[in-house]
Design a protein around this motif. Sequence first.
Motif, PDB file in Angstrom:
ATOM      1  N   LEU A  19       0.876  -1.156  -0.025  1.00 18.42           N
ATOM      2  CA  LEU A  19       0.137   0.114   0.089  1.00 18.42           C
ATOM      3  C   LEU A  19       0.920   1.050   0.058  1.00 18.42           C
ATOM      4  CD1 LEU A  19      -3.085   0.977   0.092  1.00 18.42           C
ATOM      5  CD2 LEU A  19      -2.741   1.031   2.648  1.00 18.42           C
ATOM      6  N   TRP A  20       1.037   1.956  -1.050  1.00 21.58           N
ATOM      7  CA  TRP A  20       1.867   3.255  -1.389  1.00 21.58           C
ATOM      8  C   TRP A  20       1.164   4.386  -1.248  1.00 21.58           C
ATOM      9  CZ3 TRP A  20       2.428   5.221  -6.756  1.00 21.58           C
ATOM     10  CH2 TRP A  20       3.380   6.017  -6.769  1.00 21.58           C
ATOM     11  N   ASP A  21       2.097   5.457  -0.609  1.00 18.88           N
ATOM     12  CA  ASP A  21       0.988   6.522  -0.276  1.00 18.88           C
ATOM     13  C   ASP A  21       1.264   7.506  -1.370  1.00 18.88           C
ATOM     14  OD1 ASP A  21       3.616   7.485  -0.108  1.00 18.88           O
ATOM     15  OD2 ASP A  21       3.520   8.274   2.054  1.00 18.88           O
ATOM     16  N   GLY A  22       1.883   7.156  -2.539  1.00 17.01           N
ATOM     17  CA  GLY A  22       2.174   8.097  -3.588  1.00 17.01           C
ATOM     18  C   GLY A  22       3.610   9.139  -3.418  1.00 17.01           C
ATOM     19  N   ALA A  23       3.963   9.009  -2.316  1.00 18.89           N
ATOM     20  CA  ALA A  23       5.128   9.672  -1.820  1.00 18.89           C
ATOM     21  C   ALA A  23       6.488   9.028  -1.380  1.00 18.89           C
ATOM     22  CB  ALA A  23       4.683  10.756  -0.590  1.00 18.89           C
ATOM     23  N   GLU A  62      -9.523  -6.374   5.359  1.00 18.83           N
ATOM     24  CA  GLU A  62      -9.273  -6.944   6.660  1.00 18.83           C
ATOM     25  C   GLU A  62      -8.299  -6.610   7.578  1.00 18.83           C
ATOM     26  OE1 GLU A  62     -10.891 -11.421   4.923  1.00 18.83           O
ATOM     27  OE2 GLU A  62      -9.044 -11.358   5.830  1.00 18.83           O
ATOM     28  N   GLU A  63      -7.160  -6.352   6.967  1.00 17.41           N
ATOM     29  CA  GLU A  63      -6.142  -5.979   7.926  1.00 17.41           C
ATOM     30  C   GLU A  63      -6.030  -4.456   8.308  1.00 17.41           C
ATOM     31  OE1 GLU A  63      -2.593  -8.067   6.935  1.00 17.41           O
ATOM     32  OE2 GLU A  63      -3.532  -9.780   6.853  1.00 17.41           O
ATOM     33  N   THR A  64      -6.215  -3.482   7.362  1.00 18.90           N
ATOM     34  CA  THR A  64      -6.203  -2.084   7.400  1.00 18.90           C
ATOM     35  C   THR A  64      -7.289  -1.285   7.680  1.00 18.90           C
ATOM     36  OG1 THR A  64      -6.316  -1.520   5.124  1.00 18.90           O
ATOM     37  CG2 THR A  64      -4.055  -2.297   6.137  1.00 18.90           C
ATOM     38  N   GLY A  65      -8.431  -1.792   7.223  1.00 17.51           N
ATOM     39  CA  GLY A  65      -9.911  -1.100   7.455  1.00 17.51           C
ATOM     40  C   GLY A  65      -9.958  -0.387   5.993  1.00 17.51           C
ATOM     41  N   VAL A  66      -9.012  -0.384   5.140  1.00 19.38           N
ATOM     42  CA  VAL A  66      -9.161   0.502   4.012  1.00 19.38           C
ATOM     43  C   VAL A  66      -9.938   0.136   3.286  1.00 19.38           C
ATOM     44  CG1 VAL A  66      -7.720   1.634   1.949  1.00 19.38           C
ATOM     45  CG2 VAL A  66      -6.592   1.460   4.310  1.00 19.38           C
ATOM     46  N   ALA A  67     -10.727   0.846   2.489  1.00 18.15           N
ATOM     47  CA  ALA A  67     -12.141   0.529   1.838  1.00 18.15           C
ATOM     48  C   ALA A  67     -11.525   0.467   0.221  1.00 18.15           C
ATOM     49  CB  ALA A  67     -13.125   1.444   1.626  1.00 18.15           C
ATOM     50  N   VAL A  68     -11.940  -0.688  -0.472  1.00 19.57           N
ATOM     51  CA  VAL A  68     -11.303  -0.986  -1.744  1.00 19.57           C
ATOM     52  C   VAL A  68     -11.522   0.596  -2.628  1.00 19.57           C
ATOM     53  CG1 VAL A  68     -11.429  -3.203  -1.838  1.00 19.57           C
ATOM     54  CG2 VAL A  68     -13.495  -2.127  -2.775  1.00 19.57           C
ATOM     55  N   GLU A  69     -12.505   1.314  -2.475  1.00 20.50           N
ATOM     56  CA  GLU A  69     -12.472   2.451  -3.179  1.00 20.50           C
ATOM     57  C   GLU A  69     -11.593   3.584  -2.857  1.00 20.50           C
ATOM     58  OE1 GLU A  69     -15.060   1.553  -0.826  1.00 20.50           O
ATOM     59  OE2 GLU A  69     -16.034   0.339  -2.664  1.00 20.50           O
ATOM     60  N   LYS A  70     -10.676   3.265  -1.855  1.00 23.12           N
ATOM     61  CA  LYS A  70      -9.616   4.196  -1.247  1.00 23.12           C
ATOM     62  C   LYS A  70      -8.406   3.927  -2.107  1.00 23.12           C
ATOM     63  CE  LYS A  70     -12.210   6.864   1.308  1.00 23.12           C
ATOM     64  NZ  LYS A  70     -12.312   8.393   1.101  1.00 23.12           N
ATOM     65  N   VAL A  71      -8.262   2.823  -2.932  1.00 21.25           N
ATOM     66  CA  VAL A  71      -7.072   2.434  -3.615  1.00 21.25           C
ATOM     67  C   VAL A  71      -7.231   2.315  -5.169  1.00 21.25           C
ATOM     68  CG1 VAL A  71      -6.070   1.430  -1.569  1.00 21.25           C
ATOM     69  CG2 VAL A  71      -7.538  -0.159  -3.345  1.00 21.25           C
ATOM     70  N   LYS A 109      -1.973   1.992  -4.907  1.00 21.45           N
ATOM     71  CA  LYS A 109      -1.845   3.289  -4.479  1.00 21.45           C
ATOM     72  C   LYS A 109      -2.931   3.738  -3.635  1.00 21.45           C
ATOM     73  CE  LYS A 109      -1.192   7.939  -6.137  1.00 21.45           C
ATOM     74  NZ  LYS A 109      -1.117   9.036  -7.254  1.00 21.45           N
ATOM     75  N   PHE A 110      -2.592   4.531  -2.398  1.00 19.66           N
ATOM     76  CA  PHE A 110      -3.520   4.810  -1.410  1.00 19.66           C
ATOM     77  C   PHE A 110      -4.233   6.215  -1.787  1.00 19.66           C
ATOM     78  CE2 PHE A 110      -4.262   6.426   3.146  1.00 19.66           C
ATOM     79  CZ  PHE A 110      -5.295   5.878   3.103  1.00 19.66           C
ATOM     80  N   LEU A 111      -5.351   6.293  -1.850  1.00 16.70           N
ATOM     81  CA  LEU A 111      -6.121   7.448  -2.638  1.00 16.70           C
ATOM     82  C   LEU A 111      -6.794   8.113  -1.123  1.00 16.70           C
ATOM     83  CD1 LEU A 111      -7.778   6.003  -5.556  1.00 16.70           C
ATOM     84  CD2 LEU A 111      -5.449   7.024  -5.441  1.00 16.70           C
ATOM     85  N   GLY A 112      -6.824   7.639   0.037  1.00 15.43           N
ATOM     86  CA  GLY A 112      -7.361   8.235   1.055  1.00 15.43           C
ATOM     87  C   GLY A 112      -6.470   9.100   2.001  1.00 15.43           C
ATOM     88  N   SER A 113      -6.961   9.317   3.346  1.00 15.83           N
ATOM     89  CA  SER A 113      -6.191  10.041   4.235  1.00 15.83           C
ATOM     90  C   SER A 113      -5.973   8.926   5.397  1.00 15.83           C
ATOM     91  CB  SER A 113      -6.988  11.023   4.785  1.00 15.83           C
ATOM     92  OG  SER A 113      -7.888  10.533   5.500  1.00 15.83           O
TER      93      SER A 113
END
Length: 160
Positions: A19-23, A62-71, A109-113
């Motif tokens: 999971l890459w933050d783009g930075a 499951e492991e990060t709680g990040v929704a698929v729409e945020k990547v 790429k992580f698109l969220g905060s």
Amino acid sequence: MTPDDIAALPYRKCVGVVLWDGAGRVFTGQRYDSELPAWQMPQGGIEDGEDARTAALRELVEETGVAVEKVEVLAETPDWIKYDLPPEIVPRIWKGRYKGQAQRWVLMKFLGSDADINIETKHPEFSEWRWLEPASVLDSIVPFKRDVYEQVFDAFSDWL
């Protein structure tokens, strides 16, 4: 288990998520089940009927709680990357059924905060998390996974 017993065991099919933050940084979590420093990127088994991408997205949630729409899925390693567990822990991990893992890795790429990350999931994998540059990840993981992570970072070097 004898060395011959271990050698005869199969590899567990698994996916890993970068999971890459783009930075230039990637998500890493401290394993919940370890009192020692044991940082890693999200990963887990591939369930029956899943392809690597589907399994990676499931593991991400499951492991990060990040929704698929945020990547945004950017790439996948073309080949399986294998590692062997240290022989002394084979009997304890996965009930002694596998000698290690064969992994496919997916770069997202992580698109969220940061607020979109919630490691307090139904079955927590991590006790804490942080963004790290790949070189720092290599310094933070358990030694037997270092070669895998080097191969993964090399495969995704156009982005990282």
